[in-house]
Design an enzyme around this catalytic site. Structure first.
Site, PDB file in Angstrom:
ATOM      1  N   ASP A  45      31.127 127.881 112.462  1.00 28.50           N
ATOM      2  CA  ASP A  45      31.537 127.890 111.060  1.00 28.50           C
ATOM      3  C   ASP A  45      30.460 127.246 110.187  1.00 28.50           C
ATOM      4  O   ASP A  45      30.267 127.643 109.044  1.00 28.50           O
ATOM      5  CB  ASP A  45      32.874 127.174 110.887  1.00 28.50           C
ATOM      6  CG  ASP A  45      34.028 128.020 111.433  1.00 28.50           C
ATOM      7  OD1 ASP A  45      33.948 129.256 111.336  1.00 28.50           O
ATOM      8  OD2 ASP A  45      34.990 127.430 111.952  1.00 28.50           O
ATOM      9  N   ARG A 148      41.818 104.568  93.573  1.00 28.32           N
ATOM     10  CA  ARG A 148      40.906 103.600  94.212  1.00 28.32           C
ATOM     11  C   ARG A 148      41.007 103.805  95.706  1.00 28.32           C
ATOM     12  O   ARG A 148      42.109 103.802  96.251  1.00 28.32           O
ATOM     13  CB  ARG A 148      41.319 102.165  93.888  1.00 28.32           C
ATOM     14  CG  ARG A 148      41.061 101.745  92.465  1.00 28.32           C
ATOM     15  CD  ARG A 148      41.536 100.308  92.267  1.00 28.32           C
ATOM     16  NE  ARG A 148      41.358  99.864  90.898  1.00 28.32           N
ATOM     17  CZ  ARG A 148      42.176 100.160  89.906  1.00 28.32           C
ATOM     18  NH1 ARG A 148      43.234 100.928  90.125  1.00 28.32           N
ATOM     19  NH2 ARG A 148      41.935  99.698  88.702  1.00 28.32           N
ATOM     20  N   ASP A 150      38.615 105.326  99.473  1.00 28.81           N
ATOM     21  CA  ASP A 150      37.364 105.795 100.087  1.00 28.81           C
ATOM     22  C   ASP A 150      36.820 107.047  99.408  1.00 28.81           C
ATOM     23  O   ASP A 150      35.611 107.265  99.392  1.00 28.81           O
ATOM     24  CB  ASP A 150      37.583 106.099 101.578  1.00 28.81           C
ATOM     25  CG  ASP A 150      37.655 104.827 102.407  1.00 28.81           C
ATOM     26  OD1 ASP A 150      37.542 103.728 101.813  1.00 28.81           O
ATOM     27  OD2 ASP A 150      37.839 104.916 103.638  1.00 28.81           O
TER      28      ASP A 150
HETATM   29  P1  NAP Z   1      30.173 119.757 111.518  1.00 25.10           P
HETATM   30  O1  NAP Z   1      30.194 118.275 111.532  1.00 25.10           O
HETATM   31  O2  NAP Z   1      29.570 120.494 112.663  1.00 25.10           O
HETATM   32  O3  NAP Z   1      31.635 120.344 111.228  1.00 25.10           O
HETATM   33  C1  NAP Z   1      32.780 119.732 111.666  1.00 25.10           C
HETATM   34  C2  NAP Z   1      33.692 120.768 112.294  1.00 25.10           C
HETATM   35  O4  NAP Z   1      34.352 121.530 111.264  1.00 25.10           O
HETATM   36  C3  NAP Z   1      32.997 121.780 113.195  1.00 25.10           C
HETATM   37  O5  NAP Z   1      33.773 121.899 114.360  1.00 25.10           O
HETATM   38  C4  NAP Z   1      33.021 123.039 112.357  1.00 25.10           C
HETATM   39  O6  NAP Z   1      32.969 124.204 113.145  1.00 25.10           O
HETATM   40  C5  NAP Z   1      34.358 122.895 111.690  1.00 25.10           C
HETATM   41  N1  NAP Z   1      34.629 123.737 110.515  1.00 25.10           N
HETATM   42  C6  NAP Z   1      33.813 124.091 109.495  1.00 25.10           C
HETATM   43  N2  NAP Z   1      34.464 124.847 108.601  1.00 25.10           N
HETATM   44  C7  NAP Z   1      35.733 124.998 109.075  1.00 25.10           C
HETATM   45  C8  NAP Z   1      36.881 125.660 108.601  1.00 25.10           C
HETATM   46  N3  NAP Z   1      36.883 126.320 107.426  1.00 25.10           N
HETATM   47  N4  NAP Z   1      38.029 125.591 109.330  1.00 25.10           N
HETATM   48  C9  NAP Z   1      38.064 124.916 110.488  1.00 25.10           C
HETATM   49  N5  NAP Z   1      37.005 124.249 110.983  1.00 25.10           N
HETATM   50  C10 NAP Z   1      35.862 124.298 110.281  1.00 25.10           C
HETATM   51  O7  NAP Z   1      29.450 120.230 110.169  1.00 25.10           O
HETATM   52  P2  NAP Z   1      29.237 121.714 109.677  1.00 25.10           P
HETATM   53  O8  NAP Z   1      29.321 122.649 110.825  1.00 25.10           O
HETATM   54  O9  NAP Z   1      28.055 121.732 108.812  1.00 25.10           O
HETATM   55  O10 NAP Z   1      30.519 121.973 108.770  1.00 25.10           O
HETATM   56  C11 NAP Z   1      30.701 121.318 107.552  1.00 25.10           C
HETATM   57  C12 NAP Z   1      32.169 121.092 107.421  1.00 25.10           C
HETATM   58  O11 NAP Z   1      32.586 120.082 108.311  1.00 25.10           O
HETATM   59  C13 NAP Z   1      32.584 120.581 106.062  1.00 25.10           C
HETATM   60  O12 NAP Z   1      32.706 121.615 105.144  1.00 25.10           O
HETATM   61  C14 NAP Z   1      33.880 119.878 106.382  1.00 25.10           C
HETATM   62  O13 NAP Z   1      34.983 120.711 106.149  1.00 25.10           O
HETATM   63  C15 NAP Z   1      33.829 119.594 107.860  1.00 25.10           C
HETATM   64  N6  NAP Z   1      33.993 118.170 108.096  1.00 25.10           N
HETATM   65  C16 NAP Z   1      35.098 117.770 108.766  1.00 25.10           C
HETATM   66  C17 NAP Z   1      35.339 116.422 108.958  1.00 25.10           C
HETATM   67  C18 NAP Z   1      36.579 116.034 109.671  1.00 25.10           C
HETATM   68  O14 NAP Z   1      37.298 116.910 110.156  1.00 25.10           O
HETATM   69  N7  NAP Z   1      36.857 114.755 109.761  1.00 25.10           N
HETATM   70  C19 NAP Z   1      34.458 115.477 108.456  1.00 25.10           C
HETATM   71  C20 NAP Z   1      33.343 115.914 107.783  1.00 25.10           C
HETATM   72  C21 NAP Z   1      33.123 117.273 107.594  1.00 25.10           C
HETATM   73  P3  NAP Z   1      31.634 124.673 113.914  1.00 25.10           P
HETATM   74  O15 NAP Z   1      31.466 123.750 115.080  1.00 25.10           O
HETATM   75  O16 NAP Z   1      31.960 126.067 114.332  1.00 25.10           O
HETATM   76  O17 NAP Z   1      30.472 124.601 112.970  1.00 25.10           O
END
Ligand code: NAP
Ligand code: MN
Length: 268
Positions: A45, A148, A150
């Site tokens: 993704d 207020r 994070d």
């Molecule tokens: P990453 O750290 O590899 O992403 C975190 C996870 O989110 C990966 O498993 C990614 O899938 C998955 N993901 C991305 N879009 C998704 C969606 N629409 N529905 C379900 N899962 C999804 O970073 P990245 O691959 O660059 O992705 C950025 C996204 O990470 C951000 O947009 C944010 O939504 C997400 N994120 C999640 C958290 C959390 O869950 N605590 C924290 C920070 C960011 P893939 O492994 O297939 O790439």
């Protein structure tokens, strides 16, 4: 028809990329990274988010499809063993598309400088490196609460399964033109108060975050990209007039994708 392929860059994705590229050329499709009619993302993704941002200037002309070479795939919902099937479908043209809503973000700096505008496929999140985020939250220009904590996250329906879900937000079906506002660890006591629940806003209901302390910098993440912003006057979010178009070659309902990603994937 012209196509482009974005790869995650690992060996498996690169091998699939060159196979697909050759096959599609054999079907007389033209490889064109500048003006593709369809962009194929191979990876996860995260790779798809990158493909989207690379071609966000031509959303009316370019459709997207994703193949996943990792474990979970929301945007990347084709499996490597289906590569031949996908190629035949693409070569058949014309294809059907489905549209999903996007988020418009405007970051207004202090003074008269022009706002910076962004488009998000998953979400925009606002945090701070200098302590607690303190912002007034306005909905349709009306003061709603003083937050207020994070930080805050504003997610699209298709992004609702990503960061938003981890923050306790609801999963929203992408046929709804809406976005969701979720809190990250708000301070709630007798003095400070926030609603505490995620809010789902319809189209035309914009949400504005106004920092109380202009001297603090903010970490604003749009999908996979984070920037540090100083002297922020306000951050405006609303459902965009633009949409992303997915090339749809078979039915794979959203709730089935939710099931396969979070409950069990019996296809594997
Ligand atoms: P990453 O750290 O590899 O992403 C975190 C996870 O989110 C990966 O498993 C990614 O899938 C998955 N993901 C991305 N879009 C998704 C969606 N629409 N529905 C379900 N899962 C999804 O970073 P990245 O691959 O660059 O992705 C950025 C996204 O990470 C951000 O947009 C944010 O939504 C997400 N994120 C999640 C958290 C959390 O869950 N605590 C924290 C920070 C960011 P893939 O492994 O297939 O790439
Ligand atoms: Mn990733």
């Amino acid at each position: 028809m012209r196509f482009a392929i974005t790869s995650k860059g690992d060996h498996k994705s690169d091998v699939l990329k060159s196979r697909m590229k050759q096959y599609l050329k054999d079907f007389s499709l033209e490889y064109d990274e500048e003006t593709p009619d369809i962009v194929i993302s191979i990876g996860g993704d995260g790779t798809f988010l990158e493909a989207f941002h690379n071609y966000q200037h031509r959303l009316n002309e370019t459709a997207f499809v994703g193949m996943h070479t990792g474990h979970l795939g929301f945007y990347a919902d084709w499996l490597p063993h289906e590569v031949e099937k996908l190629i035949i479908e693409i070569a058949k043209k014309p294809f059907e598309t489905v549209e999903y809503p996007l988020l418009d973000i405007k970051i207004h700096p202090n003074g008269n400088a022009q706002p910076q505008q962004f488009l998000a496929l998953n979400e925009a999140s606002v945090k701070s490196a200098d302590g607690t985020v303190v912002v007034d939250v306005l909905i349709k220009g009306e003061h709603f609460e003083r937050f207020r904590g994070d930080g805050l996250c504003m997610s699209t329906p298709s992004g609702s399964t990503a960061y938003n879900k981890a923050l306790g937000g609801a999963i929203i079906h992408p046929s709804l033109d809406a976005f969701q506002l979720t809190e990250m660890a708000s301070i709630n006591n007798r003095v400070f108060r926030t609603v505490g629940s995620p809010l789902i806003l319809p189209k035309h209901h914009d949400c504005e975050l106004k920092p109380l302390h202009r001297d603090r910098s903010f970490l604003i993440t749009i999908d996979h990209h984070t920037g540090e912003y100083e002297e922020v006057e306000s951050i405006e979010c609303k459902v965009s007039d633009k949409k992303i178009r997915f090339a749809r070659f078979r039915a794979f309902p959203f709730w089935k994708r939710v099931h396969d990603s979070f409950i069990s994937d019996e296809r594997e």
